[in-house]
Design an enzyme around this catalytic site. Structure first.
Site, PDB file in Angstrom:
ATOM      1  N   LYS A 180      24.293  59.413  61.235  1.00 18.52           N
ATOM      2  CA  LYS A 180      23.018  58.993  61.825  1.00 18.52           C
ATOM      3  C   LYS A 180      22.735  57.577  61.355  1.00 18.52           C
ATOM      4  O   LYS A 180      22.335  57.328  60.227  1.00 18.52           O
ATOM      5  CB  LYS A 180      21.859  59.900  61.420  1.00 18.52           C
ATOM      6  CG  LYS A 180      20.725  59.738  62.440  1.00 18.52           C
ATOM      7  CD  LYS A 180      19.334  59.835  61.873  1.00 18.52           C
ATOM      8  CE  LYS A 180      18.816  58.645  61.143  1.00 18.52           C
ATOM      9  NZ  LYS A 180      18.610  57.406  61.930  1.00 18.52           N
ATOM     10  N   GLU A 255      22.544  56.963  47.466  1.00 17.98           N
ATOM     11  CA  GLU A 255      22.617  55.543  47.052  1.00 17.98           C
ATOM     12  C   GLU A 255      21.281  54.925  47.422  1.00 17.98           C
ATOM     13  O   GLU A 255      21.002  54.714  48.595  1.00 17.98           O
ATOM     14  CB  GLU A 255      23.728  54.813  47.822  1.00 17.98           C
ATOM     15  CG  GLU A 255      25.076  55.490  47.834  1.00 17.98           C
ATOM     16  CD  GLU A 255      25.922  55.161  46.622  1.00 17.98           C
ATOM     17  OE1 GLU A 255      25.405  54.514  45.700  1.00 17.98           O
ATOM     18  OE2 GLU A 255      27.088  55.578  46.602  1.00 17.98           O
ATOM     19  N   CYS A 288      20.350  45.973  48.365  1.00 16.41           N
ATOM     20  CA  CYS A 288      19.913  46.929  47.352  1.00 16.41           C
ATOM     21  C   CYS A 288      20.255  46.451  45.945  1.00 16.41           C
ATOM     22  O   CYS A 288      19.521  46.711  45.001  1.00 16.41           O
ATOM     23  CB  CYS A 288      20.557  48.286  47.600  1.00 16.41           C
ATOM     24  SG  CYS A 288      22.353  48.219  47.653  1.00 16.41           S
ATOM     25  N   GLU A 383      10.489  47.913  44.435  1.00 14.08           N
ATOM     26  CA  GLU A 383      11.449  47.171  45.259  1.00 14.08           C
ATOM     27  C   GLU A 383      10.733  46.551  46.461  1.00 14.08           C
ATOM     28  O   GLU A 383      10.073  47.253  47.219  1.00 14.08           O
ATOM     29  CB  GLU A 383      12.531  48.143  45.742  1.00 14.08           C
ATOM     30  CG  GLU A 383      13.627  47.466  46.523  1.00 14.08           C
ATOM     31  CD  GLU A 383      14.624  48.475  47.102  1.00 14.08           C
ATOM     32  OE1 GLU A 383      14.185  49.473  47.697  1.00 14.08           O
ATOM     33  OE2 GLU A 383      15.828  48.242  46.950  1.00 14.08           O
TER      34      GLU A 383
HETATM   35  P1  NAD Z   1      15.016  54.580  54.812  1.00  8.30           P
HETATM   36  O1  NAD Z   1      15.081  55.574  53.721  1.00  8.30           O
HETATM   37  O2  NAD Z   1      13.726  54.325  55.474  1.00  8.30           O
HETATM   38  O3  NAD Z   1      16.033  54.942  55.979  1.00  8.30           O
HETATM   39  C1  NAD Z   1      17.422  55.141  55.753  1.00  8.30           C
HETATM   40  C2  NAD Z   1      17.951  56.114  56.781  1.00  8.30           C
HETATM   41  O4  NAD Z   1      17.345  57.381  56.582  1.00  8.30           O
HETATM   42  C3  NAD Z   1      17.679  55.720  58.230  1.00  8.30           C
HETATM   43  O5  NAD Z   1      18.806  56.022  59.010  1.00  8.30           O
HETATM   44  C4  NAD Z   1      16.518  56.624  58.595  1.00  8.30           C
HETATM   45  O6  NAD Z   1      16.435  56.910  59.970  1.00  8.30           O
HETATM   46  C5  NAD Z   1      16.887  57.881  57.831  1.00  8.30           C
HETATM   47  N1  NAD Z   1      15.781  58.813  57.611  1.00  8.30           N
HETATM   48  C6  NAD Z   1      14.455  58.559  57.563  1.00  8.30           C
HETATM   49  N2  NAD Z   1      13.766  59.693  57.348  1.00  8.30           N
HETATM   50  C7  NAD Z   1      14.669  60.702  57.268  1.00  8.30           C
HETATM   51  C8  NAD Z   1      14.583  62.101  57.047  1.00  8.30           C
HETATM   52  N3  NAD Z   1      13.423  62.712  56.862  1.00  8.30           N
HETATM   53  N4  NAD Z   1      15.724  62.821  57.013  1.00  8.30           N
HETATM   54  C9  NAD Z   1      16.912  62.228  57.183  1.00  8.30           C
HETATM   55  N5  NAD Z   1      17.063  60.903  57.402  1.00  8.30           N
HETATM   56  C10 NAD Z   1      15.957  60.138  57.432  1.00  8.30           C
HETATM   57  O7  NAD Z   1      15.601  53.241  54.174  1.00  8.30           O
HETATM   58  P2  NAD Z   1      15.753  51.811  54.875  1.00  8.30           P
HETATM   59  O8  NAD Z   1      14.423  51.143  54.880  1.00  8.30           O
HETATM   60  O9  NAD Z   1      16.487  51.954  56.157  1.00  8.30           O
HETATM   61  O10 NAD Z   1      16.739  51.089  53.868  1.00  8.30           O
HETATM   62  C11 NAD Z   1      16.311  50.325  52.802  1.00  8.30           C
HETATM   63  C12 NAD Z   1      16.511  51.070  51.512  1.00  8.30           C
HETATM   64  O11 NAD Z   1      17.889  51.387  51.354  1.00  8.30           O
HETATM   65  C13 NAD Z   1      16.152  50.225  50.315  1.00  8.30           C
HETATM   66  O12 NAD Z   1      15.472  51.020  49.378  1.00  8.30           O
HETATM   67  C14 NAD Z   1      17.511  49.813  49.765  1.00  8.30           C
HETATM   68  O13 NAD Z   1      17.537  49.486  48.406  1.00  8.30           O
HETATM   69  C15 NAD Z   1      18.326  51.013  50.055  1.00  8.30           C
HETATM   70  N6  NAD Z   1      19.757  50.688  50.046  1.00  8.30           N
HETATM   71  C16 NAD Z   1      20.530  51.192  49.029  1.00  8.30           C
HETATM   72  C17 NAD Z   1      21.882  50.869  48.974  1.00  8.30           C
HETATM   73  C18 NAD Z   1      22.751  51.401  47.868  1.00  8.30           C
HETATM   74  O14 NAD Z   1      23.958  51.401  48.022  1.00  8.30           O
HETATM   75  N7  NAD Z   1      22.197  51.859  46.758  1.00  8.30           N
HETATM   76  C19 NAD Z   1      22.439  50.059  49.959  1.00  8.30           C
HETATM   77  C20 NAD Z   1      21.624  49.575  50.964  1.00  8.30           C
HETATM   78  C21 NAD Z   1      20.277  49.911  51.016  1.00  8.30           C
END
Ligand code: NAD
Length: 486
Positions: A180, A255, A288, A383
């Site tokens: 997804k 992650e 991140c 963050e």
């Molecule tokens: P997010 O958590 O809003 O969304 C990430 C994904 O989760 C999207 O595909 C979203 O549609 C999905 N999602 C949302 N609600 C859900 C649910 N209830 N069930 C299942 N899936 C759901 O995060 P974002 O804003 O897209 O990304 C930014 C975040 O990601 C930041 O906190 C960043 O630090 C983190 N990040 C971490 C890494 C790492 O490797 N540690 C890498 C990149 C980004």
């Protein structure tokens, strides 16, 4: 809804990819480019029905894929990598249009790395073994059995890179996948579906459902037939997914976010330290791993700030398709608002913006450095995920380590020092999944990758990926008992 749209000259299918077929939804969502706010197109908006169909397709394809020889799985993954390499230009321009990150880095760094993800895990699979060992004459033999259908959920800041970093090991391990992608960046995943089909990946081995996590997330993560969930994204979403997976005890890899420190000691190469600090604005701060908390030893703080300000003044912010651009836009008006909210609250609480501190025209935020920030303030603890750094000073090594570790995160840390022994002492005390000493963002797929505390659960990379995506099995065979069939 049209089935295909043209994005920067590239045809992209807007539908899901389920069981080797394109599947539409009744509803759509609008995909917008952060570069200029223009509408890219309408994308299939998945519901629980398509989510269930994708999981069913992954379940149906699992037995045959799990039984496919390692050599054949590796061959197919290399064929996928070949397909990625052939389409690097197309993938790069489509990704840039969708998420606003630099075209030049997509071309030269990210998309080649996407191909490498497939090649690396294909090759690693062929080396995966544990030497048999003996227990009182009995032989122990370890197998990495494919675990089952795996749900992979990814964010928008590095869409195809982060997705394939999960897809490649999951498929190599013999699992089938439901991906997804993030709803703000759905496009390159769809191109990947085409590439895997052309490479000959059997139907149902990779499935892609587009849409909002809030609408289809639960359907994907609560299915008892899903045997692994790997998620990259924010902490609040991770908590929801964990709760949903708990009912079936589905193993998770998470992650998550970070608030990583860059520790600059007075004995460091100051120009290098300044370069490392300014690099944290890359991808408009939407990384991140970014070291967003700069901790500088007091005697050099003034000179560091002077050189930092001078260097940051040279950053070119603008259209990510231009070769000269260093920083593109932020992903979404909502994200921009969030970033500005953090900055304005910090300033209201007494922080001083050495540079930036405001929005610019369009979807851009001025690279910002804030000083006079308290350790327990929101801007130091939370963050931001934008081009916003804080600067604090310290006077002793212990104080530096204390400040570095004093958040709920533990994803990464960077140390700038000219003293090898200090580097050893400090890194030993840092709570972080990755520590860089006098460098940043050097990453190898065989290294364990992940975060401590609220930055994540588990590690991926090399053997760690296979340990996660497989059920490890130890078979103990007695020395006697075989019938002589000779
Ligand atoms: P997010 O958590 O809003 O969304 C990430 C994904 O989760 C999207 O595909 C979203 O549609 C999905 N999602 C949302 N609600 C859900 C649910 N209830 N069930 C299942 N899936 C759901 O995060 P974002 O804003 O897209 O990304 C930014 C975040 O990601 C930041 O906190 C960043 O630090 C983190 N990040 C971490 C890494 C790492 O490797 N540690 C890498 C990149 C980004």
């Amino acid at each position: 809804m049209t089935d295909k749209i043209t994005v920067a000259g590239v045809s992209v299918d807007t539908r899901h990819w389920i069981g080797g077929e394109r599947v539409a939804s009744a509803g759509t969502f609008t995909d917008v480019s952060p570069i200029d706010g223009s509408v890219i197109g309408e994308i299939a908006r998945g519901t629980a029905t398509e989510a269930a169909a994708a999981v069913a397709a992954a379940k149906a394809a699992f037995p045959a894929w799990a039984a496919t020889s390692r050599a054949e799985r590796a061959r197919l993954l290399h064929a996928v990598a070949d397909g990625v390499e052939k389409r690097i230009e197309e993938l790069a321009i489509v990704e840039t249009t969708d998420n606003g990150a630099l075209l030049r880095s997509h071309r030269r760094g990210v998309m080649p790395r996407v191909a490498h993800n497939f090649r690396f895990f294909a090759d690693w699979l062929l080396t995966l073994e544990h030497e048999d060992f003996d227990t009182r004459g009995h032989t122990n033999h370890v197998d990495w059995d494919p675990a089952g259908p795996s749900v992979l959920i990814t964010p928008w800041n590095a869409p195809l890179m982060l997705s394939t970093w999960k897809i490649a090991p999951a498929l190599a391990a013999g699992n089938t996948v439901v991906l997804k992608p993030a709803e703000w960046t759905p496009l390159t995943a769809s191109l990947l579906a085409d590439i895997t089909a052309e490479a000959g990946l059997p139907a149902g081995v990779l499935n892609i459902v587009q849409g909002y996590g809030s609408e289809i997330g639960d359907a994907l993560t609560s299915d008892p037939g899903v045997r692994r969930i790997s998620f990259t994204g924010s902490v609040p979403t991770a908590k929801r997914i964990s709760a949903s997976a708990a009912a079936n005890l589905t193993p998770l890899s998470l992650e998550l976010g970070g608030k990583s420190p860059l520790l600059v000691f007075a004995d460091a190469d100051l120009d290098l330290a300044v370069d490392l600090a300014v690099e944290q604005y890359d991808n408009a701060g939407q990384v991140c791993l970014a070291a967003t908390r700069i901790l500088v030893e007091e005697p050099i703080a003034e000179e560091f700030t002077r050189r930092f300000t001078q260097k940051a003044a040279g950053i070119v912010q603008g259209d990510p398709r231009d070769e000269a651009t260093d920083i593109g836009p932020n992903i979404h008006p909502r994200q921009l608002e969030k970033i500005d909210g953090f900055v304005q609250r910090a300033i209201a609480a007494g922080a001083r913006a050495v540079i930036g501190g405001h929005r610019k025209d369009g979807q851009y935020y001025a690279p910002t450095l804030l000083t006079d920030v308290a350790q327990d303030s929101e801007i130091v603890q939370e963050e931001v995920f934008g081009p916003v750094l804080t600067l604090q000073t310290f006077t002793t090594e212990d104080e530096a380590v204390g400040l570095a570790n004093d958040t709920r995160f533990g994803l990464a840390a960077t140390v700038a020092t000219g003293d090898k022994e200090r580097a050893g002492r400090v890194t030993a005390q840092l709570v972080a999944g990755t520590v860089w000493v006098n460098c940043f963002f050097v990453r190898d797929l065989q290294a364990p990758f992940g975060g401590s505390r609220h930055s994540g659960v588990g590690r991926e990379g090399g053997n760690w990926s296979f340990d996660f995506y497989c059920d490890l099995k130890n078979t103990v065979t007695a020395p006697k008992g075989w019938k002589d069939h000779g």
